[in-house]
Motif scaffolding. Structure first.
Motif, PDB file in Angstrom:
ATOM      1  N   ARG A 132       0.862  -1.192   0.000  1.00  0.00           N
ATOM      2  CA  ARG A 132       0.000   0.000   0.000  1.00  0.00           C
ATOM      3  C   ARG A 132       0.897   1.241   0.000  1.00  0.00           C
ATOM      4  NH1 ARG A 132      -3.971   0.076   4.739  1.00  0.00           N
ATOM      5  NH2 ARG A 132      -5.092  -1.442   3.449  1.00  0.00           N
ATOM      6  N   ILE A 133       0.727   2.078  -1.029  1.00  0.00           N
ATOM      7  CA  ILE A 133       1.541   3.295  -1.151  1.00  0.00           C
ATOM      8  C   ILE A 133       0.642   4.494  -0.926  1.00  0.00           C
ATOM      9  CG2 ILE A 133       3.119   4.610  -2.630  1.00  0.00           C
ATOM     10  CD1 ILE A 133       4.226   1.887  -2.662  1.00  0.00           C
ATOM     11  N   ASN A 134       0.891   5.230   0.165  1.00  0.00           N
ATOM     12  CA  ASN A 134       0.184   6.493   0.365  1.00  0.00           C
ATOM     13  C   ASN A 134       0.958   7.572  -0.357  1.00  0.00           C
ATOM     14  OD1 ASN A 134      -1.778   5.360   2.220  1.00  0.00           O
ATOM     15  ND2 ASN A 134      -0.020   5.152   3.611  1.00  0.00           N
ATOM     16  N   PHE A 135       0.448   7.922  -1.550  1.00  0.00           N
ATOM     17  CA  PHE A 135       1.186   8.859  -2.403  1.00  0.00           C
ATOM     18  C   PHE A 135       0.660  10.280  -2.219  1.00  0.00           C
ATOM     19  CE2 PHE A 135       1.539  10.894  -6.712  1.00  0.00           C
ATOM     20  CZ  PHE A 135       2.903  11.120  -6.645  1.00  0.00           C
ATOM     21  N   ILE A 136       1.571  11.194  -1.936  1.00  0.00           N
ATOM     22  CA  ILE A 136       1.211  12.604  -1.779  1.00  0.00           C
ATOM     23  C   ILE A 136       2.009  13.410  -2.804  1.00  0.00           C
ATOM     24  CG2 ILE A 136       1.147  14.593  -0.199  1.00  0.00           C
ATOM     25  CD1 ILE A 136       1.387  12.409   2.090  1.00  0.00           C
ATOM     26  N   THR A 144       2.223  10.969 -10.835  1.00  0.00           N
ATOM     27  CA  THR A 144       1.629   9.696 -10.417  1.00  0.00           C
ATOM     28  C   THR A 144       2.754   8.735 -10.082  1.00  0.00           C
ATOM     29  OG1 THR A 144       1.660   8.744 -12.642  1.00  0.00           O
ATOM     30  CG2 THR A 144      -0.337   9.948 -12.011  1.00  0.00           C
ATOM     31  N   MET A 145       2.372   7.526  -9.642  1.00  0.00           N
ATOM     32  CA  MET A 145       3.350   6.446  -9.519  1.00  0.00           C
ATOM     33  C   MET A 145       2.855   5.283 -10.353  1.00  0.00           C
ATOM     34  SD  MET A 145       4.529   6.400  -5.574  1.00  0.00           S
ATOM     35  CE  MET A 145       5.984   5.377  -5.765  1.00  0.00           C
ATOM     36  N   GLU A 154      -6.732   0.233 -12.437  1.00  0.00           N
ATOM     37  CA  GLU A 154      -6.851   1.518 -11.730  1.00  0.00           C
ATOM     38  C   GLU A 154      -5.665   1.779 -10.787  1.00  0.00           C
ATOM     39  OE1 GLU A 154      -8.939  -0.972 -11.663  1.00  0.00           O
ATOM     40  OE2 GLU A 154      -9.610  -1.464  -9.628  1.00  0.00           O
ATOM     41  N   MET A 155      -4.786   0.803 -10.624  1.00  0.00           N
ATOM     42  CA  MET A 155      -3.596   0.987  -9.790  1.00  0.00           C
ATOM     43  C   MET A 155      -2.350   1.250 -10.654  1.00  0.00           C
ATOM     44  SD  MET A 155      -4.379   0.951  -6.706  1.00  0.00           S
ATOM     45  CE  MET A 155      -6.112   1.065  -6.290  1.00  0.00           C
ATOM     46  N   ASP A 156      -2.577   1.498 -11.937  1.00  0.00           N
ATOM     47  CA  ASP A 156      -1.466   1.585 -12.885  1.00  0.00           C
ATOM     48  C   ASP A 156      -0.813   2.977 -12.921  1.00  0.00           C
ATOM     49  OD1 ASP A 156       0.120   0.128 -14.673  1.00  0.00           O
ATOM     50  OD2 ASP A 156      -0.854   1.092 -16.383  1.00  0.00           O
ATOM     51  N   GLY A 157      -1.467   3.962 -12.284  1.00  0.00           N
ATOM     52  CA  GLY A 157      -0.850   5.297 -12.209  1.00  0.00           C
ATOM     53  C   GLY A 157      -0.693   5.986 -13.545  1.00  0.00           C
ATOM     54  N   VAL A 158      -1.647   5.755 -14.447  1.00  0.00           N
ATOM     55  CA  VAL A 158      -1.559   6.402 -15.751  1.00  0.00           C
ATOM     56  C   VAL A 158      -2.722   7.381 -15.949  1.00  0.00           C
ATOM     57  CG1 VAL A 158      -1.605   6.057 -18.250  1.00  0.00           C
ATOM     58  CG2 VAL A 158      -0.290   4.510 -16.798  1.00  0.00           C
ATOM     59  N   PHE A 169      -3.221   9.937  -3.459  1.00  0.00           N
ATOM     60  CA  PHE A 169      -3.744   8.716  -4.068  1.00  0.00           C
ATOM     61  C   PHE A 169      -3.157   7.543  -3.310  1.00  0.00           C
ATOM     62  CE2 PHE A 169      -4.386   5.284  -7.079  1.00  0.00           C
ATOM     63  CZ  PHE A 169      -5.591   5.620  -7.697  1.00  0.00           C
ATOM     64  N   THR A 170      -3.939   6.493  -3.152  1.00  0.00           N
ATOM     65  CA  THR A 170      -3.418   5.292  -2.491  1.00  0.00           C
ATOM     66  C   THR A 170      -3.354   4.165  -3.507  1.00  0.00           C
ATOM     67  OG1 THR A 170      -4.413   6.019  -0.419  1.00  0.00           O
ATOM     68  CG2 THR A 170      -3.702   3.722  -0.546  1.00  0.00           C
ATOM     69  N   TYR A 171      -2.146   3.711  -3.737  1.00  0.00           N
ATOM     70  CA  TYR A 171      -1.941   2.575  -4.641  1.00  0.00           C
ATOM     71  C   TYR A 171      -1.910   1.319  -3.783  1.00  0.00           C
ATOM     72  CZ  TYR A 171      -0.457   6.179  -7.952  1.00  0.00           C
ATOM     73  OH  TYR A 171      -0.408   7.284  -8.759  1.00  0.00           O
ATOM     74  N   GLU A 172      -2.650   0.310  -4.211  1.00  0.00           N
ATOM     75  CA  GLU A 172      -2.668  -0.920  -3.422  1.00  0.00           C
ATOM     76  C   GLU A 172      -2.691  -2.099  -4.372  1.00  0.00           C
ATOM     77  OE1 GLU A 172      -4.942  -0.772   0.503  1.00  0.00           O
ATOM     78  OE2 GLU A 172      -5.917  -2.410  -0.571  1.00  0.00           O
TER      79      GLU A 172
END
Lengths: 353, 397
Positions: A132-136, A144-145, A154-158, A169-172
């Protein structure tokens, strides 16, 4: 009287012209003599100078980013167990784009960073863990990441652009597949967002682990400091010539494992040549059986793999791009192999547990 | 009466100074503290590598800050490969300040190199050298060599050109006007040639901040005006006796050509300095042929110097030939040993100004001599042939 004046005028104009001509011709000779400094050339010559030394090799810059620390620094995240027994690894990653970093002695460049460094932190998990990445995004632009690996769309950061100045955004996703992967910003113009420094390494360890080794990460990257879509500097881990100036100390007969990721843009290839040895190469690190035993692997953009080797004889060994242009612009380093049979620099891999 | 005169003088003085005072106020306001309202745009740094010398295992680069802001030179490279180097006296360059960058490098003779310097914001500037050649060390032998070249290029051709004097002396007035106009044509070509060369040097080696083209124009005009003024004086003084006027004009032509040949000497010296010896030999042959015509330019007015015969004439001719030709030697010395593009531009422009002044004087003389007529067939064809001859011989250079 008039004639006299105009003669003076002409005379003074010609004196002015003559003096300025003299000044521009002999400027160097007018300069003051100072005490001497010494530096060593690439061919070993010792040169004395009354001025300053311009040398990315031998002048040590005070850098905020420590390539030696980055080399062996793995981030396993904040670890907790989910009810079903899955390991959850939480990371906080902050993007910024206003940092000016001294990328080579005297050269100041606006880098875009994940957690303040180029490359960003090495994120490491074990296959099957929940990441889980808490991205700020604290930058002034959108970021994005985007992780290479397997995850939902939806977790692809594009397409999920994270807005500037506090966007979140939270990537998981589940860690996988096993191997070494890059992560990077995927906002357009993409090339700019990557070459400015928004990238890092994401390692997924196999559940059964890998043999004990002295592990390190090398991101092969370049810097285009004058924006002409050609790199001015190349390096392993950002700072040109750093590991040549500060050799990486390793031990004889100890397994060395390098996670190599090529993030160079503009140039279609990069490579890694090891002196006095050959390495086992695992492309993308997805297999536990090496594909090659060689001293030269060529890597295209974001191509990566694991290199494993052991040195039998102590001494200094160069490693560098055999695209020699890159090594002459900073992508060169030294392994200082020592006969330390008792002291292993790393006794084991704890996988952050 | 006395007092009011004084006060009016004071008024004039004050009215002359007041605008200056306001101008100073304006400048002080713009540059003064707290006046950053005019800081529009982003000033871009700029450095110019004015000179590159190849010495024993080292490349020496003279660099000048030619941009609007101070810079730091932080890195050097050869052919885009980073090299350890030194900068003397230090890496901080204020506007227009120069420094010497010493790059130890085992260079190969006659090979091209690109010298790169990077400043603190990562901007890289480069300068291309067509062929590396060892920098010339000033020595008596070399000075003699340059003197020889200068003699071949400057003195001997001019002297040969002067040998046409007896021929010009015997021809009719009409044909004589042809030769005078031919001289003017030759000179016009030389003047334009000098300006072109000056612009070329400033374009290649001087930074934009020197306003190369305007620098050339300004110096040409200053030189023209200076020589115009002194030339008038010279001719006026000569007017008392009809005898010396041709000599005065020939002298002015010699001075103008001398200044021009100084510029040519600079070019030759610099070419030898750059090491392309074959090119230089070719250049010398070309200049020699080209400069023979300069002798005619001096001989033409001299041929009407009545009463000048025998030793006196030969002595005067030799002196004029030396004035016109020998500057090539000094030019070659300076060009070879202490070449600086700035001095080069200045001298070429001075030469051009001098030549234009001579053309004006010549044309006036033709007009006076030739019944106030500048459009006779002799004059027009002479002018045209002059230009054409110069163009054709210039192809050899």
């Amino acid at each position: 009287m008039k004639k006299y004046r105009s003669r003076i005028m002409i005379a003074s104009i010609s004196v002015i012209i003559a003096m300025s001509a003299l000044y521009f011709t002999f400027t160097e000779e007018i300069s003051v003599q100072l005490e001497e400094a010494v530096f060593v050339t690439h061919t070993g010559g010792v040169i004395k100078t009354t001025g300053e030394v311009l040398d990315p090799l031998y002048t040590s810059a005070t850098m905020e980013f420590d390539p030696m620390k980055y080399l062996r620094e793995f981030n396993y995240g904040k670890v907790s167990q989910l009810p079903d027994g899955t390991t959850l690894r939480e990371f906080t990653i902050i993007a910024e784009d206003d940092k000016v970093m001294e990328v080579s002695p005297g050269v100041f460049f606006n880098v875009w960073t994940f957690n303040g460094t180029v490359p960003g932190p090495t994120i490491r998990a074990t296959e099957g863990d929940l990441v889980r990445i808490n991205f700020i995004n604290n930058g002034l632009k959108s970021h994005t990441m985007h992780f290479h690996g397997i995850h939902p769309a939806e977790m692809d950061g594009v397409f999920e652009i994270v807005g500037p100045e506090g966007g979140k955004f939270t990537y998981e996703f589940e860690a996988g597949p096993v191997g070494v992967h890059p992560y990077h910003c995927h906002v357009m113009p993409l090339e700019e967002h990557i070459v400015r420094g928004l990238y890092g390494v994401y390692i997924v360890d196999p559940k059964e682990g890998r043999p004990v080794a002295d592990e390190m990460v090398m991101v092969l990257n370049g810097l285009d400091t004058d924006f002409d879509t050609e790199n001015n500097f190349y390096a392993a881990n950002t700072i040109p010539f750093y590991y040549q100036h500060h050799p990486i100390e390793i031990n004889t007969n100890e397994l060395i494992r390098i996670y190599v990721v090529n993030m160079v843009e503009f140039d279609p290839i990069n490579n890694l040549h090891l002196h006095g040895n050959l390495y086992k190469y695992y492309p993308t690190g997805t297999d536990i059986v090496p594909s090659f035993y060689t001293d030269m692997i060529t890597l295209s953009q974001t191509e990566r793999g694991i290199m494993e080797f052991e040195y039998e004889y102590p001494g200094k060994y160069l490693f560098h791009a055999h695209k020699v242009e890159f090594s002459e612009k900073g992508w060169v380093g030294i392994f200082l192999v020592k006969d330390n049979l008792d002291q292993k620099s790393q006794t084991g891999i704890d996988y952050g547990n | 009466m006395e007092i009011s005169n004084k006060s009016s003088k004071g008024k004039i003085l004050a009215s002359g100074i007041i605008p200056f005072a306001f101008l100073i106020l304006l400048v002080a306001y713009i540059f003064g503290p707290g006046s950053d309202l005019l800081d529009f745009g982003i000033p871009l740094p700029e450095i110019t590598m004015e000179k590159v010398d190849f010495v024993d295992s080292e490349i020496l680069v003279t660099v000048r800050n030619t941009g609007p802001i101070p810079v730091e030179v932080v890195m050097a490279d050869i052919n885009d490969r980073i090299q350890p180097a030194a900068i003397e006296p230090d890496r901080f360059l204020e506007r227009y300040e120069t420094a010497l960058v010493r790059i130890p490098f085992e260079w190969n003779e006659a090979e091209p190199y690109i010298i790169g310097l990077t400043i603190e914001d990562g901007t890289r500037f480069e300068k291309e050298i067509e062929a590396a050649a060892p920098a010339l060390e000033p020595s008596l032998e070399l000075a003699g060599f340059f003197a020889l070249i200068g003699t071949y290029v400057g003195i001997i051709p001019v002297m040969i050109g002067l040998l046409w004097l007896p021929f010009i002396k015997r021809i009719s007035k009409n044909k004589y006007h042809f030769f005078l106009a031919l001289t003017a044509g030759l000179l016009l070509f030389l003047g334009i040639d000098s300006i072109e060369e000056a612009l070329e040097v400033s374009e290649e080696n001087l930074a934009g901040s020197f306003n190369g083209a305007l620098l050339v124009v300004t110096v040409v005009v200053l030189s023209f005006l200076g020589l115009y003024y002194t030339g008038e004086k010279l001719v006026k003084r000569a007017e008392s006796s009809r005898l010396t006027k041709p000599v005065a004009i020939a002298l002015m032509i010699s001075i103008g050509i001398g200044l021009h040949n100084f510029g040519e000497g600079l070019a030759i010296g610099a070419a030898v300095g750059l090491g392309s010896i074959a090119f230089s030999t070719f250049l010398i042959v070309g200049f020699a042929l080209h400069n023979t015509t300069e002798g005619i330019a001096i001989a033409a007015p001299m041929s009407r110097g009545k009463g000048l015969v025998g030793k006196a004439l030969i002595g005067k001719l030799a002196a004029l030939g030396l004035i016109a030709g020998s500057p090539a030697i000094f030019g070659a010395w300076i060009g070879g040993f202490v070449y600086s593009p700035f001095t080069s531009v200045i001298f070429l422009a001075i030469g051009a100004g001098a030549i234009f002044q001579v053309i004006i004087t010549l044309l006036r003389w033709i007009r006076e001599e030739g019944d106030k007529n500048l459009s006779s067939a002799a004059v027009v064809s002479g002018f045209a042939v002059g230009m054409l001859v110069m163009y054709l011989t210039s192809i050899l250079v």
